[in-house]
Design a protein around this motif. Structure first.
Motif, short mmCIF file in Angstrom:
data_model
loop_
_atom_site.label_atom_id
_atom_site.label_comp_id
_atom_site.label_asym_id
_atom_site.label_seq_id
_atom_site.Cartn_x
_atom_site.Cartn_y
_atom_site.Cartn_z
N PHE A 196 37.85 31.58 51.62
CA PHE A 196 37.40 32.93 51.31
C PHE A 196 38.58 33.83 50.98
N ASN A 197 39.64 33.27 50.41
CA ASN A 197 40.80 34.07 50.06
C ASN A 197 40.41 35.20 49.10
N TYR A 198 40.98 36.38 49.35
CA TYR A 198 40.77 37.57 48.51
C TYR A 198 39.32 38.08 48.53
N ALA A 199 38.49 37.57 49.41
CA ALA A 199 37.11 38.04 49.50
C ALA A 199 37.07 39.43 50.14
N ASN A 200 35.99 40.15 49.90
CA ASN A 200 35.85 41.51 50.42
C ASN A 200 34.67 41.57 51.39
#
Length: 200
Positions: free
Chosen positions: A106-110
């Motif tokens: 979930f890298n860079y997820a918001n």
């Protein structure tokens, strides 16, 4: 089949239930407030789709890719996400209850302003993500990489992050987010540097 069922569910405001999808690809679809219950996804790819306001109950995502999709204002309950990729996806202002995330990216997820209750996150990469102003209740993080993640105004009290990577996390200038969080000795030294404390 999946794309057509999603379109039909949106048009008829109907529920998708008791279905299993494998190796499906859906691209550039605005799905909206669709409801899914007791649905299994195997090796499916959802690309640049908008699921804003959708509901996922008793759903399993297995080895799927839904990177760069929008899941804002969602409701997730009793959902299992394993071996999935959701880098850069939007989950802001969503509610997660009894959700497990296992070995996912979930890298860079918001996740800003989302609420996680009774969730379990194991072996996940959530690097440089946005987890600001979240509510975390009875949630467990284990062996996960949270490097560079933004926890601004998210209380970490009660969380045990001792076997996670938390290098470079972002918090407010007052460091209130860190009150009551459990870390190991080496992490404590890193957090001390963050606060400007010099350890001799």
């Amino acid at each position: 089949m999946l794309e057509q069922m999603l379109k039909t569910a949106v048009m008829e405001e109907s529920l998708i239930a008791g279905q299993e999808f494998s190796d499906e690809i859906v691209t550039d679809q605005i799905v909206g407030r669709v409801e899914l219950d007791t649905v299994v996804f195997h090796r499916c790819r959802l690309s640049k789709c908008d699921f804003s306001g959708a509901s996922f109950c008793n759903v399993t995502f297995d080895n799927c890719d839904f990177s760069n999709c929008t899941f804002s204002d969602n409701y997730w309950k009793n959902t299992n996400v394993r071996e999935c990729k959701a880098e850069g996806s939007q989950f802001s202002n969503s509610s997660f209850k009894w959700v497990t995330l296992g070995n996912c990216q979930f890298n860079y997820a918001n996740f800003s302003m989302a609420c996680w209750e009774f969730c379990e996150i194991t072996g996940c990469h959530i690097r440089e993500a946005f987890m600001s102003q979240m509510k975390l209740k009875k949630t467990i993080f284990s062996k996960s990489d949270l490097s560079g993640t933004d926890f601004f105004k998210t209380a970490l009290k009660g969380l045990d992050l001792s076997d996670c990577t938390i290098e470079g996390i972002l918090v407010s200038d007052q460091f209130k987010e860190l009150a009551g969080v459990k870390v190991n000795l080496f992490q404590a030294a890193e957090l001390a540097k963050l606060m400007g404390v010099k350890i001799l």
